[in-house]
Design a protein around this motif. Structure first.
Motif, PDB file in Angstrom:
ATOM      1  N   ASN A   1       3.644   7.476   2.932  1.00 32.98           N
ATOM      2  CA  ASN A   1       4.533   8.633   2.921  1.00 32.98           C
ATOM      3  C   ASN A   1       5.711   8.326   3.836  1.00 32.98           C
ATOM      4  O   ASN A   1       5.565   8.296   5.061  1.00 32.98           O
ATOM      5  CB  ASN A   1       3.785   9.880   3.397  1.00 32.98           C
ATOM      6  CG  ASN A   1       4.641  11.137   3.279  1.00 32.98           C
ATOM      7  OD1 ASN A   1       5.785  11.085   2.810  1.00 32.98           O
ATOM      8  ND2 ASN A   1       4.099  12.253   3.724  1.00 32.98           N
TER       9      ASN A   1
ATOM     10  N   ALA B   1       0.845  -1.202   0.000  1.00 34.05           N
ATOM     11  CA  ALA B   1       0.000   0.000   0.000  1.00 34.05           C
ATOM     12  C   ALA B   1       0.877   1.247   0.000  1.00 34.05           C
ATOM     13  O   ALA B   1       1.918   1.287   0.666  1.00 34.05           O
ATOM     14  CB  ALA B   1      -0.906  -0.003   1.227  1.00 34.05           C
ATOM     15  N   PRO B   2       0.511   2.287  -0.733  1.00 32.97           N
ATOM     16  CA  PRO B   2       1.333   3.511  -0.770  1.00 32.97           C
ATOM     17  C   PRO B   2       1.398   4.177   0.604  1.00 32.97           C
ATOM     18  O   PRO B   2       0.401   4.254   1.324  1.00 32.97           O
ATOM     19  CB  PRO B   2       0.603   4.401  -1.788  1.00 32.97           C
ATOM     20  CG  PRO B   2      -0.267   3.473  -2.578  1.00 32.97           C
ATOM     21  CD  PRO B   2      -0.642   2.370  -1.639  1.00 32.97           C
TER      22      PRO B   2
END
Length: 360
Positions: free
Chosen positions: A337, A334-335
């Protein structure tokens, strides 16, 4: 009285004729002066530039003068006069300014999409590609698709050549295995052999065994061991690519044939026929074997096992869209940050390479 009147009339008529004759002589003289002046000017000017009005005037006057005298009268050649006249006629009957605009040109993005579809699907013809575009909501004529393909040098008919080896192997990758030996010289100059097997679909590599004396019996037993590992992961394959090394005996082939796997032998001296396996061998040399001294057979086994574990679980591959072989099986992460997380570094093989993970 009558005689005197006739005399005066006759004199006036003759005088008028003389005046008229003098006027013609004067005009001829004036023309000669002008012609000579033109000759003098032509000698001094290399090239005379005429405006459109000049060309128009010369072209109109040419109809009043016999063609045989054009070279004497006009400062340009007869051929030039004829060209100017044809242009005037063409301009008179030119209705292009009144025409309605035609069909707009095809957008560059659409042309690129047509070529991409033809490249990705070799058996698609121009009508099949047109249907795909219409399905996407873009109205386009089949003739337009034909012209785009033809201009790019692609046969618009559906009978194009078959898939390339890259396309064929990509579609069949999930069912293909490849196997080959990599040799390593120890610190004591003893040569060892490691049997490496790789799955085309996931690029997952396996160490089948390490030995200093690879015989046909040893190779067959190594094949049984690696097939047991694959069976535990419930992996099914159809083909095995190998070279024509004598260590791959009939007994070795029989081990895979019993599992329904067909043996594909690469041509002699054709490493590109088994390119993926050759690539991993090159990778092992560049990233591992050329950077570490191997002491003995056990050391090589531990080193290869540790590196292949790292390679299968943590090393990204361009062929897998920069995913690891493990991620190619389970899906991309999952992306996140990374600025919001702390990254942990894990040394592999004493710091020969590293893995990076998000700290818990």
């Amino acid at each position: 009285m009558l005689l005197s009147m006739v005399y005066r009339v006759t004199r006036r008529v003759l005088g008028s004729v003389a005046v008229l004759l003098r006027r013609e002589v004067s005009k001829d003289a004036e023309l000669l002066v002008l012609r000579h002046e033109n000759v003098v000017l032509r000698r001094q000017i290399v090239r005379v530039r005429y405006e459109p009005a000049d060309r128009f005037w010369f072209a109109v006057l040419s109809s009043l003068i016999p063609r045989r005298r054009w070279a004497e009268v006009f400062p340009v050649s007869p051929a030039t006069l004829l060209v100017w006249h044809r242009r005037l006629v063409a301009r008179k009957w030119d209705y292009s300014a009144r025409r309605r605009p035609g069909r707009p040109p095809t957008a560059a993005a659409v042309k690129k999409l047509v070529l991409t579809m033809a490249k990705d699907n070799p058996i698609w013809g121009h009508r099949r590609i047109q249907g795909e575009l219409v399905k996407l909501g873009h109205q386009i004529a089949s003739s337009t698709v034909w012209e785009i393909l033809h201009a790019a040098g692609i046969d618009p008919a559906p009978r194009r050549s078959g898939p390339t080896w890259k396309q064929f192997l990509t579609t069949q990758a999930n069912g293909i295995l490849a196997i080959d030996f990599v040799h390593v010289d120890t610190i004591g100059l003893k040569r060892l052999y490691a049997l490496i097997l790789i799955e085309h679909g996931t690029r997952r590599a396996h160490l089948a065994g390490v030995t200093a004396h690879p015989t046909g019996e040893w190779t067959a037993q190594a094949a049984r061991n690696v097939l047991m590992d694959l069976a535990e992961r419930d992996k099914k394959f159809k083909f095995l690519i190998r070279d024509r090394d004598t260590k791959f005996t009939d007994g070795f082939d029989a081990v895979f044939a019993d599992e329904g796997i067909q043996i594909l032998k690469s041509p002699p001296r054709a490493p590109r026929a088994n390119a993926i396996c050759e690539r991993i061998i090159g990778e092992l040399r560049r990233e591992l074997l050329d950077r570490i001294l191997i002491i003995n057979e056990e050391h090589l086994r531990r080193t290869l096992t540790s590196y292949l574990t790292h390679r299968n679980e943590a090393r990204p591959h361009r062929a897998l869209r920069q995913l690891t072989p493990a991620q190619a099986e389970t899906g991309p992460p999952a992306p996140v940050n990374l600025a919001d997380y702390r990254i942990r570094r894990k040394p592999i093989l004493g710091g020969l390479t590293h893995e990076y993970q998000i700290a818990a």
